[in-house]
Design an enzyme around this catalytic site. Structure first.
Site, mmCIF file in Angstrom:
data_model
loop_
_atom_site.group_PDB
_atom_site.id
_atom_site.type_symbol
_atom_site.label_atom_id
_atom_site.label_comp_id
_atom_site.label_asym_id
_atom_site.label_seq_id
_atom_site.Cartn_x
_atom_site.Cartn_y
_atom_site.Cartn_z
ATOM 1 N N LYS A 137 11.944 -12.479 -27.088
ATOM 2 C CA LYS A 137 10.874 -11.390 -27.484
ATOM 3 C C LYS A 137 11.777 -10.716 -25.876
ATOM 4 O O LYS A 137 12.379 -10.687 -25.084
ATOM 5 C CB LYS A 137 9.816 -11.678 -25.899
ATOM 6 C CG LYS A 137 8.170 -11.020 -25.671
ATOM 7 C CD LYS A 137 7.118 -11.355 -25.717
ATOM 8 C CE LYS A 137 6.058 -10.381 -25.362
ATOM 9 N NZ LYS A 137 4.183 -10.945 -25.259
ATOM 10 N N GLU A 195 -9.763 -19.056 -26.344
ATOM 11 C CA GLU A 195 -11.603 -18.472 -25.906
ATOM 12 C C GLU A 195 -12.361 -20.082 -25.954
ATOM 13 O O GLU A 195 -13.375 -19.662 -24.945
ATOM 14 C CB GLU A 195 -12.012 -17.392 -25.747
ATOM 15 C CG GLU A 195 -11.432 -16.156 -25.335
ATOM 16 C CD GLU A 195 -10.026 -15.544 -26.167
ATOM 17 O OE1 GLU A 195 -9.784 -16.242 -27.598
ATOM 18 O OE2 GLU A 195 -8.904 -15.701 -25.762
ATOM 19 N N ARG A 242 -15.420 -13.403 -28.833
ATOM 20 C CA ARG A 242 -15.431 -15.243 -30.589
ATOM 21 C C ARG A 242 -15.844 -16.496 -29.373
ATOM 22 O O ARG A 242 -15.795 -17.618 -29.808
ATOM 23 C CB ARG A 242 -13.684 -15.493 -29.839
ATOM 24 C CG ARG A 242 -13.279 -15.932 -30.221
ATOM 25 C CD ARG A 242 -11.919 -15.668 -30.916
ATOM 26 N NE ARG A 242 -11.387 -14.882 -31.711
ATOM 27 C CZ ARG A 242 -9.988 -14.710 -32.244
ATOM 28 N NH1 ARG A 242 -9.051 -15.568 -31.909
ATOM 29 N NH2 ARG A 242 -9.803 -13.517 -33.694
HETATM 30 C C1 LIG Z 1 -8.166 -13.506 -29.049
HETATM 31 C C2 LIG Z 1 -7.908 -12.639 -28.077
HETATM 32 N N1 LIG Z 1 -6.541 -13.374 -27.073
HETATM 33 C C3 LIG Z 1 -6.119 -12.716 -26.101
HETATM 34 C C4 LIG Z 1 -6.112 -11.710 -26.846
HETATM 35 C C5 LIG Z 1 -4.559 -11.462 -25.513
HETATM 36 N N2 LIG Z 1 -3.074 -11.328 -25.920
HETATM 37 C C6 LIG Z 1 -2.398 -10.450 -27.169
HETATM 38 S S1 LIG Z 1 -0.516 -10.587 -27.487
HETATM 39 C C7 LIG Z 1 -0.547 -11.972 -26.546
HETATM 40 C C8 LIG Z 1 0.097 -13.120 -26.468
HETATM 41 C C9 LIG Z 1 0.064 -13.196 -27.698
HETATM 42 O O1 LIG Z 1 1.557 -14.024 -27.990
HETATM 43 P P1 LIG Z 1 1.920 -14.174 -29.190
HETATM 44 O O2 LIG Z 1 1.576 -14.184 -30.675
HETATM 45 O O3 LIG Z 1 3.097 -15.277 -29.331
HETATM 46 O O4 LIG Z 1 3.108 -12.751 -29.410
HETATM 47 P P2 LIG Z 1 3.796 -12.482 -28.944
HETATM 48 O O5 LIG Z 1 3.957 -11.233 -28.018
HETATM 49 O O6 LIG Z 1 4.974 -14.037 -28.661
HETATM 50 O O7 LIG Z 1 5.410 -11.653 -29.637
HETATM 51 C C10 LIG Z 1 -2.584 -12.042 -26.044
HETATM 52 C C11 LIG Z 1 -2.853 -13.304 -25.495
HETATM 53 C C12 LIG Z 1 -6.039 -10.455 -27.866
HETATM 54 N N3 LIG Z 1 -4.974 -10.106 -28.409
HETATM 55 N N4 LIG Z 1 -7.204 -11.685 -28.305
#
Ligand SMILES: Cc1ncc(C[n+]2csc(CCOP(=O)(O)OP(=O)(O)O)c2C)c(N)n1
Ligand SMILES: CC(=O)[C@@H](O)[C@H](O)COP(=O)(O)O
Ligand SMILES: [Mg+2]
Length: 639
Positions: free
Chosen positions: A287, A376, A404
């Site tokens: 990342k 969630e 959710r």
């Molecule tokens: C239902 C939900 N919960 C929390 C989030 C907040 N959120 C956005 S990106 C993220 C992390 C995602 O991690 P990953 O899928 O590994 O993607 P990366 O950023 O590592 O590329 C979170 C928790 C969200 N968008 N949707």
């Protein structure tokens, strides 16, 4: 300031242009795309690290697959900046996340290359599977790809979809983008498992040999493949402590592969194109790849705002001074303060420890603070379990993400009257994240439930007192405190904690002719509106109601006995919101008054700044003034 694309990128306006390039040019194109993202986000802001981490993957996917006929679904979509730049939006990309500009996430109505709208996590596999099954039914020969991160893979929906995909014969390719990060470091047993796979030396060596054989065999029909995949699966499970998780769900697992080696990626994807059925490619990426500071502090650079791309200095947001704190930091510090005096308090967050500032308690009390992953529903039920066994859980979930877990609030908390404290951060319009992230509905969907208090602070002091009140011993039932993204109004916010009378509002300003009733932070807009109206000789009363449930019925009787013109104001949806509650009270008690409700209208609200959206929706200071004028007319000035 127009960002100049590199020599190759400037001529790639669509994936069709990309596919005309020679494979040997893909490395340079990836470098130019990465630089374009750095140049643009440093000036205009937005999400950053995630898009840098999938540059090569994005180029390879559009190069190998025939997008948009082959559908590409990004999970969450915060990593899709490269995808947008390659699919006809490069020259508009500087409008990303701005009012009237591009959305920060893929959106069906924005481009034919955006196969599915995203923003909330863990939906990509289910959506791509639906598309794949539909294609099979229509006898289309197209591919359906879901790109999901390791964080998003911790979401229950991902497993629900894989459970289904494993028994469908559809042409689905899942790309697991594994960078060990969510916004904060990823958590849970799945993360450990993925690390196990990625680091198992013996397994990887064998995998490479197998890959060479399988890649060749895939052209000789399904039987040969089946034999090899059985051999491969049993070998893998022998080598790994556990059988391959994905293979056990009947998904053909391939990888792990280096997600930054575009030449290898392109070959692998070309091979996978010829392997039918549901399959998953495990890609390992970094990342923030290509921007040293973003690789080093991946949480900080998830969405840093604007920055100096040379020095890495992140620009301070324009602040008024002295600076009031962010509501999230008042929450985080107050939670720690309360936890120190009440040993029953536990903190629960679904993957947003830094986003909601629960990391403050996590740092000092790691045994009493739980990041449960992007889960969630589990966060709520886990909190209910803690409460059922005598704890006082503070479950912090962004308002839109709480959507959710709605059944869990009813089924596991309210029906059982358990003392769970829900802190809904990002309640109301959030701004640049737009429609998927606005916390528009929580007042409506929470106040209709039995055994719940719904409170909204007008300032930091009230937030602290609501949290203090929520954790009082012997309290029963859920206590929901909702507050917006951004700062409050009290630089001196560490006020002494005191218990609030639940359901009690407060008179902010005495007045005549019109009563303004506000809920939460928008009460500060009414304060300013009253000051400006007073300059014009109009003196409405202002009541800060503080609770959407239970309503302060005593105060409402006083209001409807003395006023026949009322304005209600909320940073929430009008249908079923706080204003609706006031009208219900008025009707039930037989009062009648002219009531103007100000809040989020019954339609989807896109992105922009919070101020732009409050204006657009009609509940900023000016709108409150306008509402009062419309109720008093010009008579006020004449008298
Ligand atoms: C239902 C939900 N919960 C929390 C989030 C907040 N959120 C956005 S990106 C993220 C992390 C995602 O991690 P990953 O899928 O590994 O993607 P990366 O950023 O590592 O590329 C979170 C928790 C969200 N968008 N949707
Ligand atoms: C993509 C996503 O869902 C998160 O990164 C979200 O944008 C965080 O919102 P805040 O910036 O309000 O914490
Ligand atoms: Mg990740």
């Amino acid at each position: 300031m127009l960002i100049q694309p590199g020599d190759l990128l400037k001529d790639v306006n669509t994936p069709e242009d990309l596919r005309k390039l020679d494979r040997k040019d893909l490395v340079r194109l990836s470098d130019e795309l990465r630089q374009y993202i750095i140049d643009t986000v440093s000036v205009y802001g937005g999400h950053f690290g995630a898009s840098l981490g999938v540059v090569e993957l994005t180029v390879a996917l559009h190069y190998v697959f025939n997008t948009p006929d082959d559908s590409l679904v990004w999970d969450v979509g915060h990593q899709a900046y490269g995808h947008k730049i390659l699919t006809g939006r490069r020259d508009r990309f500087h409008t990303n996340r701005t009012y009237g500009g591009l959305s920060g996430f893929p959106k069906i109505k924005e481009s034919k290359y955006d196969a599915f709208g995203v923003g909330h996590s863990s939906t990509s596999i289910g959506a791509a599977l639906g598309m794949a099954v539909a294609s099979e039914y229509k006898k289309e020969d197209s591919h359906h790809i879901a790109v999901i991160g390791d964080g998003a893979m911790t979401g229950g929906m991902a497993f629900e979809a894989m459970n289904h995909a494993g028994v469908s014969n559809s042409n689905l390719l899942i790309i697991l983008n594994d960078n060990c990060m969510s916004i904060d470091p990823n958590v849970g047993a799945l993360k450990d498992y993925l690390t196990d796979i990625t680091t198992s030396g013996a397994y990887n060596r064998l995998k490479d040999d197998m890959w060479k054989v399988l890649g060749k065999i895939s052209k000789f029909g399904v039987n040969a493949q089946e034999i090899m995949s059985k051999v491969e699966a049993s070998t893998k499970s022998f080598l790994l402590k556990h059988s391959n998780l994905f293979e056990s769900l009947n998904l053909r697992y391939f990888g792990p592969v280096d997600g930054h080696d575009i030449d290898h990626l392109t070959s692998v994807l070309a091979d996978l194109k010829n392997i039918p059925g549901p399959k998953i490619l495990h890609c390992v990426t970094t990342k923030g790849k290509g921007f040293a500071l973003a690789e080093k502090d991946q949480t900080k650079w998830h969405a840093p705002g604007t920055f100096d791309k040379v020095t890495g200095e992140i620009h301070k947001k324009h602040v008024i001074s002295p600076q009031a704190p962010k509501y999230q930091d008042v929450f985080g510090n107050t939670l720690l303060e309360l936890a120190k005096q009440n040993e029953k308090i536990m903190g629960i967050t679904p993957a947003m420890p830094s986003g909601c500032s629960m990391n403050i308690m996590m740092k000092e009390m790691p045994d009493r603070t739980f990041d449960v992953g992007i889960a969630e529903q589990h966060a709520v039920t886990f909190s209910a379990g803690l409460a059922a066994n005598g704890m006082v859980p503070f479950c912090n979930i962004y308002s839109s993400f709480m959507q959710r877990a709605y059944d869990q609030v009813i089924h596991d908390v309210c029906i059982q009257n358990l003392p769970v404290v829900f802190c809904l951060d990002r309640a109301g319009v959030v701004g640049a994240d737009g429609a998927t992230h606005h916390g528009a509905y929580d007042i409506a969907f929470m106040r209709c439930l039995p055994n719940i208090v719904v409170a909204a602070p007008m300032n930091e002091e009230q937030l602290r007192d609501m949290m203090y009140t929520a954790q009082m011993p012997e309290r029963e039932g859920a206590f929901c405190i909702r507050y917006p993204r951004g700062t409050g109004v009290m630089p001196e916010w560490q006020t002494p904690l005191k218990e609030m009378q639940i359901g009690k509002g407060r008179l902010v300003r005495e007045g005549e002719r019109v009563a303004i009733l506000t809920l939460g932070h928008v009460g500060n807009y009414a304060v300013r509106a009253c000051e400006k109206l007073a300059e014009e000789g109009v003196y409405p009363a202002h009541y800060d109601m503080r609770f959407a449930k239970p309503l302060d019925e005593e105060m409402l009787v006083e209001i409807f006995e003395n006023f026949d013109r009322v304005v209600t104001v909320e940073d929430g949806c009008l249908p079923g919101g706080f204003g609706s509650a006031v009208i219900e009270f008025m009707a039930d008690k037989g009062y009648s008054a002219r009531v103007k409700r100000l809040g989020i209208p019954d339609r989807i609200v896109d992105h922009g700044t919070q101020a732009q959206l409050h204006r657009e929706c009609g509940y900023d200071t000016e709108a409150i003034e306008e509402a009062v004028w419309s109720l008093v007319g010009t008579e006020a000035v004449l008298n």
